[in-house]
Design a protein around this motif. Structure first.
Motif, PDB file in Angstrom:
ATOM      1  N   UNK A   1     -31.495 -38.898  43.789  1.00  0.00           N
ATOM      2  CA  UNK A   1     -30.319 -38.650  42.955  1.00  0.00           C
ATOM      3  C   UNK A   1     -29.387 -37.660  43.660  1.00  0.00           C
ATOM      4  N   UNK A   2     -29.991 -36.630  44.204  1.00  0.00           N
ATOM      5  CA  UNK A   2     -29.212 -35.599  44.911  1.00  0.00           C
ATOM      6  C   UNK A   2     -28.533 -36.199  46.149  1.00  0.00           C
ATOM      7  N   UNK A   3     -29.228 -37.057  46.863  1.00  0.00           N
ATOM      8  CA  UNK A   3     -28.629 -37.713  48.040  1.00  0.00           C
ATOM      9  C   UNK A   3     -27.380 -38.468  47.623  1.00  0.00           C
ATOM     10  N   UNK A   4     -27.521 -39.243  46.544  1.00  0.00           N
ATOM     11  CA  UNK A   4     -26.386 -40.044  46.062  1.00  0.00           C
ATOM     12  C   UNK A   4     -25.228 -39.120  45.700  1.00  0.00           C
ATOM     13  N   UNK A   5     -25.536 -38.050  44.971  1.00  0.00           N
ATOM     14  CA  UNK A   5     -24.467 -37.147  44.520  1.00  0.00           C
ATOM     15  C   UNK A   5     -23.788 -36.481  45.709  1.00  0.00           C
ATOM     16  N   UNK A   6     -24.583 -36.091  46.713  1.00  0.00           N
ATOM     17  CA  UNK A   6     -23.981 -35.406  47.864  1.00  0.00           C
ATOM     18  C   UNK A   6     -23.290 -36.376  48.809  1.00  0.00           C
ATOM     19  N   UNK A   7     -23.755 -37.629  48.828  1.00  0.00           N
ATOM     20  CA  UNK A   7     -23.122 -38.612  49.710  1.00  0.00           C
ATOM     21  C   UNK A   7     -21.790 -39.076  49.141  1.00  0.00           C
ATOM     22  N   UNK A   8     -21.813 -39.488  47.887  1.00  0.00           N
ATOM     23  CA  UNK A   8     -20.612 -40.083  47.288  1.00  0.00           C
ATOM     24  C   UNK A   8     -19.712 -39.054  46.595  1.00  0.00           C
ATOM     25  N   UNK A   9     -20.192 -37.865  46.418  1.00  0.00           N
ATOM     26  CA  UNK A   9     -19.455 -36.894  45.613  1.00  0.00           C
ATOM     27  C   UNK A   9     -19.861 -37.075  44.159  1.00  0.00           C
ATOM     28  N   UNK A  10     -19.628 -36.068  43.343  1.00  0.00           N
ATOM     29  CA  UNK A  10     -20.210 -36.094  42.008  1.00  0.00           C
ATOM     30  C   UNK A  10     -19.757 -37.268  41.143  1.00  0.00           C
ATOM     31  N   UNK A  11     -18.444 -37.435  41.010  1.00  0.00           N
ATOM     32  CA  UNK A  11     -17.909 -38.500  40.138  1.00  0.00           C
ATOM     33  C   UNK A  11     -18.425 -39.866  40.577  1.00  0.00           C
TER      34      UNK A  11
ATOM     35  N   UNK B   1     -20.800 -40.460  42.571  1.00  0.00           N
ATOM     36  CA  UNK B   1     -22.261 -40.481  42.580  1.00  0.00           C
ATOM     37  C   UNK B   1     -22.825 -40.904  41.233  1.00  0.00           C
ATOM     38  N   UNK B   2     -22.285 -40.312  40.159  1.00  0.00           N
ATOM     39  CA  UNK B   2     -22.778 -40.691  38.826  1.00  0.00           C
ATOM     40  C   UNK B   2     -22.407 -42.119  38.492  1.00  0.00           C
ATOM     41  N   UNK B   3     -21.225 -42.543  38.960  1.00  0.00           N
ATOM     42  CA  UNK B   3     -20.831 -43.941  38.754  1.00  0.00           C
ATOM     43  C   UNK B   3     -21.879 -44.853  39.401  1.00  0.00           C
ATOM     44  N   UNK B   4     -22.230 -44.498  40.643  1.00  0.00           N
ATOM     45  CA  UNK B   4     -23.210 -45.299  41.354  1.00  0.00           C
ATOM     46  C   UNK B   4     -24.535 -45.336  40.598  1.00  0.00           C
ATOM     47  N   UNK B   5     -24.970 -44.175  40.130  1.00  0.00           N
ATOM     48  CA  UNK B   5     -26.270 -44.114  39.456  1.00  0.00           C
ATOM     49  C   UNK B   5     -26.269 -44.931  38.161  1.00  0.00           C
ATOM     50  N   UNK B   6     -25.105 -44.956  37.487  1.00  0.00           N
ATOM     51  CA  UNK B   6     -24.986 -45.794  36.278  1.00  0.00           C
ATOM     52  C   UNK B   6     -25.148 -47.263  36.639  1.00  0.00           C
ATOM     53  N   UNK B   7     -24.435 -47.668  37.705  1.00  0.00           N
ATOM     54  CA  UNK B   7     -24.515 -49.071  38.099  1.00  0.00           C
ATOM     55  C   UNK B   7     -25.921 -49.419  38.571  1.00  0.00           C
ATOM     56  N   UNK B   8     -26.562 -48.465  39.230  1.00  0.00           N
ATOM     57  CA  UNK B   8     -27.925 -48.717  39.700  1.00  0.00           C
ATOM     58  C   UNK B   8     -28.887 -48.873  38.509  1.00  0.00           C
ATOM     59  N   UNK B   9     -28.696 -48.017  37.504  1.00  0.00           N
ATOM     60  CA  UNK B   9     -29.580 -48.082  36.334  1.00  0.00           C
ATOM     61  C   UNK B   9     -29.469 -49.441  35.644  1.00  0.00           C
ATOM     62  N   UNK B  10     -28.275 -50.035  35.718  1.00  0.00           N
ATOM     63  CA  UNK B  10     -28.088 -51.343  35.080  1.00  0.00           C
ATOM     64  C   UNK B  10     -28.823 -52.442  35.839  1.00  0.00           C
ATOM     65  N   UNK B  11     -29.239 -52.146  37.070  1.00  0.00           N
ATOM     66  CA  UNK B  11     -29.957 -53.153  37.865  1.00  0.00           C
ATOM     67  C   UNK B  11     -31.433 -53.246  37.458  1.00  0.00           C
ATOM     68  N   UNK B  12     -31.937 -52.213  36.777  1.00  0.00           N
ATOM     69  CA  UNK B  12     -33.373 -52.151  36.529  1.00  0.00           C
ATOM     70  C   UNK B  12     -33.791 -52.981  35.318  1.00  0.00           C
ATOM     71  N   UNK B  13     -34.945 -53.654  35.419  1.00  0.00           N
ATOM     72  CA  UNK B  13     -35.503 -54.263  34.213  1.00  0.00           C
ATOM     73  C   UNK B  13     -36.282 -53.223  33.406  1.00  0.00           C
TER      74      UNK B  13
END
Lengths: 433, 558
Positions: A192-202, A204-216
């Motif tokens: 999670x921290x990698x994503x936030x530091x790579x993409x920046x906070x805004x 990063x959270x967008x990415x994590x939301x989209x990733x969460x939608x991928x999970x069953x």
């Protein structure tokens, strides 16, 4: 008659048991002793036990009895040390990354010790501390945060392995990705921290939301993710210690690691516990662990070795079986020669906002997971409709603007209800512009 | 109210105070702490009830409990009736088989089901490969799977308690009903079933409370939104976030409160009515019916169906135990004895520990449970109700909470946790209700006049207990002993937190190997071994139980 015999026996058994118990518990101590506590895998603890026992016998002509306690993942191990309250039942905290050791240090549960061979471990690597400046902890088995996939299942599903973080959120992988909650696993938190530091906070959270939608579904922990992927239940696992794929492959599972485009190092470290009951032997162990011999047993235990002066090809010639697998898995002769897309990791920032990140994830993604998915799916549906309408040469400008707004609500604000509302409006604008 | 009773009560309270109240008070205190300040208050509780997420998990857990209880009851009534009443071949084996699921730590069973019913499990692969299905069906991930797994796991409790009830009913009641013209089914509904209420409730309470403490099964099936799972995650993974930890403890305290409430309700229900009979049945097995051929084959079919579901666990684990890398194949293709070679090196110790700890715990359990049941049912000693609550409280505390509190309580000031005796003591405290519930319900079915007759004839209290009560209680007590032992044998969540090197039990061994991820074969081999041991144990106990029962109730006995 028989009843009486039965009851007499019962009472006799109870009585003897009560008398004998204290005697049993006062067994004399013979051999030298050493205790480990920590979250390392059983394979490593077994390999190190074997190696250190041999070494101890050879050097001191005495047996050493080693106990290893692993009550769970590293937060649980940490809590165990806390519960001991300064009177630990082990000498060495074996395993876990820098954040755990930083907490141990802050809570004054470990003491500084500089083992022999300490200078062969780099102090820092791409911004990540590899050992503590004040000698509280030292990395003995570095690894990289990776992802994992089951090639057999992906082939069956006719999906290419996702190479980058971006590819992972492609809707073709929907239902085929799994990870755990950032507060249930250190590795997932780091991801999670990698994503936030790579993409920046805004972003990063967008990415994590989209990733969460991928999970069953979410998994229970990082190890559970390994399980699910190697068993093939869900083919792609996010947030995995790098060596898991190596060991799984060696054991014959159709599993490969996915080195993502941006990642970080996790310095699996070791530290001497404060008030260790067998401090002297604990120190002997730490010295041995960072010796060439000790490092070989680290590799045989399925972890990468930490010294900079190691050559896997050399070790392979010397008969270290895992050296071959390590060379194959890493593609280089020494762990530190790895060339991966490391981010400059801000450890201080990460440590400071540890709980905050977990909480944000819990409240904005995990707890609203159902809502999150339905919002995103609705947006995607309407986007599809708009596209279809466009092909029929309908006027879609208003609807398009509205659905963009919906996207923004979803991705940037995490306001799923507003996103749904906007998407519904966009849909009605399509019918009656 | 004799002085002896007071003395006994004081003794039991001492044990409870030391092993339950003292350690658990550490937890309660924590639940009132406010994170990042040194102050105290009910803030955590208020937060819990204001948080719609926690309320949702609470509702989910209640729903799950209800569904599991309904399912086990629905399937358990015919099953236990068949086992208790019908004269049938292979009854011992069937009984032992149906008891099997509780012997295993819950997660071992779940793994077997995932391998069989999973997305790419045996069943789905067979169905898709043969072209019957296009896409795999989701058999187990979700509420339906959770209900299925937990029901199968808890079915034995309903079956055990109901069949003890069916056997203990005096045949003359049923015969009277039949003479009065009530047909088989009507008689069953109006006489047999109501008479079993105390026994049934003893099992039902355990079943209903199970979803309030089982955190692992939901997690393995990818469901986090249940009270115990949330509590576990919050406690186990709080790391530096103290607020999270306190909220986890609050969840534990609240679910325990609910459990106590439910338990009280059940007890109130039982004690409002009188369920005892004056005489005991004429045979050791109670009333036995010779069913007609149609009914008999139906009964067989039904037993086989349940047994097949249960058998899936050992069969799948057995296959996994003799193979490696069983992935995406209906059956394993790579066979090996390697797993057993590895475990033979480490298991002798694990088996020894498992037996030693559970055995000592059992001795404690019986020595404590019998007098406790006696006090609670038969005497008017003040505080007996409280005693009952406190013991039953243990049903509601998740293992990790007990483990944490034991370590807090018995490491520094009272260094009991440094000696292995802490393992059986913890098992004893944690599993005590299982024995007590059964002893308690057997006592309720035993009419007090039998004991009074003995005392009138001049026998003392202890002599009456040993000569009259105990033999008449044997069946219920034995069932309690079996339950207690197997529950202690499979306990993991407390043990995992308390064990020191060299104290590993079989379930801990399974956990450590499973946790390595790839060592599933070894974990499966251990679980398989555990099933074999338990199955043999269950068969032996069924045999002995029959013998004792005959001695107690047969013509030459009491």
């Amino acid at each position: 008659m028989r009843k009486r015999i039965l009851t007499t026996t019962l009472l006799a058994v109870v009585a003897t048991a009560l008398v004998l118990l204290p005697i049993f518990s006062m067994q004399a101590e013979a051999a030298d002793k050493l205790g480990w506590v920590g979250p390392v895998y059983k394979e490593l603890s077994e390999s190190l036990t074997k190696g250190f026992k041999q070494y101890y016998q050879k050097t001191y002509g005495k047996d050493v009895e080693i106990t290893f306690i692993r009550p769970g993942g590293w937060p649980v191990c940490l809590d165990k040390v806390r519960a001991w309250g300064g009177k630990p039942d082990a000498d060495v905290f074996l395993g876990a990354g820098a954040p755990a050791h930083e907490v141990l240090k802050q809570e004054k549960l470990i003491v500084p010790y500089r083992p022999k061979g300490w200078d062969k471990v780099p102090a820092e690597w791409h911004g990540m501390k590899v050992k503590d400046k004040a000698d509280y902890w030292t990395c003995f088995a570095p690894w990289i945060v990776t992802n994992l996939y089951n090639e057999k299942v992906l082939k069956k599903l006719r999906l290419p392995p996702p190479k980058t973080w971006k590819e992972l959120i492609n809707p073709i992988y929907r239902g085929n990705v799994v990870h755990t909650l950032p507060y249930a696993s250190g590795t997932m938190h780091e991801t999670t921290e990698i994503i936030l530091q790579t993409f920046g906070e805004k972003e990063g959270w967008k990415y994590l939301r989209l990733l969460a939608a991928q999970l069953p579904r979410f998994s229970t922990g990082s190890t559970d993710t390994t399980h699910i992927v190697s068993r093939g239940e869900i083919p792609i696992g996010v947030a995995q210690p790098q060596m898991n794929a190596m060991v799984a492959r060696r054991d014959g599972y159709p599993v490969r690691d996915l080195l993502p485009d941006k990642t970080i190092l996790v310095p699996e470290a070791v530290a001497l516990l404060k008030n260790a009951p067998h401090e002297k032997i604990g120190k002997i162990f730490l010295d041995w662990l960072f010796s060439m011999e000790g490092q070989k047993y680290v590799l045989e235990g399925g972890y990468f070795a930490a010294r900079t002066d190691i050559s896997f090809s050399q070790w392979e010639k010397e008969g270290v079986t895992m050296a071959k697998h390590a060379k194959k898995a890493l593609g280089v002769d020494n762990f530190w020669d790895l060339k991966v897309g490391f981010i400059e990791y801000d450890l201080d920032l990460a440590t400071k906002r540890w709980d905050e990140v977990n909480k944000f994830y819990e409240y904005n993604i995990y707890r609203k997971w159902g809502e999150l998915k339905s919002s995103l799916f609705l947006i995607e549906e309407v986007e599809g409709e708009i596209k279809a309408a466009k092909e029929q040469n309908m006027n879609v400008t208003k609807a398009e603007a509205k659905i963009k707004e919906a996207r923004k609500f979803f991705e940037m604000d995490g306001n799923y209800a507003a996103a749904r509302l906007a998407a519904s409006k966009a849909r009605s604008l399509l019918v009656a512009p | 109210m004799s002085r002896g009773n007071f003395f006994l009560a004081a003794l039991l309270w001492l044990v409870i105070a030391f092993l339950v109240i003292y350690p658990l008070s550490f937890l309660i205190v924590e639940s009132f702490k406010i994170a990042e300040t040194n102050s105290w208050g009910i803030t955590n509780y208020l937060k819990f009830f204001r948080d719609s997420y926690y309320l949702k998990t609470f509702a989910n857990t209640l729903l799950l409990s209800t569904l599991v209880l309904a399912t086990t009851t629905l399937f358990g009534i015919p099953l236990s009736y068949i086992l208790a009443r019908y004269r049938q071949r292979g009854k011992t084996v069937f009984t032992a088989l149906i008891l099997l699921p509780i012997v295993l730590p819950a997660y071992a069973g779940v793994f077997a089901f995932i391998i069989f019913f999973g997305r790419y499990g045996t069943l789905n692969l067979l169905l898709t490969d043969s072209g019957l299905l296009k896409a795999p069906i989701n058999f187990i991930y979700g509420l339906h799977g959770l209900v299925f797994v937990q029901s199968l796991h808890m079915l034995p409790f309903i079956v055990l308690s109901l069949s003890a009830g069916f056997t203990n009913i005096d045949p003359s009641f049923e015969e009277a009903a039949e003479v009065e013209g009530a047909s088989g089914f009507k008689r069953f509904l109006t006489v047999t079933l109501p008479l079993c209420t105390p026994s049934y409730l003893a099992g039902a309470v355990i079943v209903f409370l199970w979803p309030f403490t089982d955190w692992l099964t939901p997690l393995i099936l990818g469901q986090v939104d249940y009270l115990p799972s949330v509590a576990y995650i919050n406690i186990a993974y709080h790391f530096t976030d103290m607020h999270r930890k306190y909220m986890g403890i609050v969840a534990v305290v609240i679910s325990s409160t609910v459990c106590i409430g439910i338990f009280l309700l059940a007890r109130y229900w039982v004690e409002r009515k009188k369920y005892t009979g004056l005489s005991k049945g004429t045979t050791s097995e109670g009333r036995v019916i010779e069913p007609g051929p149609l009914l008999k084959s139906a009964a067989y079919l039904y037993m086989c169906f349940i047994a097949a579901l249960v058998l899936l666990i050992p069969v799948v684990l057995g296959l996994a135990a003799f193979s490696r890398r069983w992935v995406l194949e209906p059956l394993p293709t790579y066979w090996t004895l390697e797993n057993f070679r590895v475990i033979l090196l480490e298991t002798p110790l694990l088996i020894k520990n498992s037996f030693l700890f559970s055995g000592v715990a059992l001795i404690f359990g019986v020595a404590f449970g019998l007098p406790a049941a006696y006090l609670i049912v038969r005497t008017r000693v003040p505080g007996r109700d409280a005693l009952d609550f406190v013991i039953t409280l243990m049903l509601a505390f998740p293992g990790i909470a007990v483990g944490v509190s034991y370590l807090l309580a018995f490491w520094q000031d009272i260094p009991l946790a440094q000696y292995w005796i802490i393992m059986p003591l913890a098992l004893f405290a944690r599993r005590l209700p299982y024995f007590l519930r059964m002893a308690h319900s057997s006592y309720l079915q035993l009419d007090v006049s039998l004991e009074e007759a003995s005392e009138v004839s001049g026998a003392g209290k202890l002599r009456t207990f040993l000569n009259i009560s105990l033999p008449l209680l044997v069946k219920g007590v034995l069932v309690g002993v079996v339950m207690f032992f197997i529950m202690a044998f499979q306990e993991i969540s407390t043990a995992i937190f308390l064990y020191r090197g060299g104290w590993e039990t079989l379930p801990i061994g399974i956990f450590l190997n499973w946790h390595r991820g790839m060592e599933f074969g070894i974990a499966a081999a251990m679980a398989f071994l555990m099933i074999v041991i338990a199955f043999i144990l269950l068969l032996i106990i069924s045999r002995i139980a029959g013998g004792i029962l005959k001695a107690a109730w047969g013509p030459g006995g009491a």
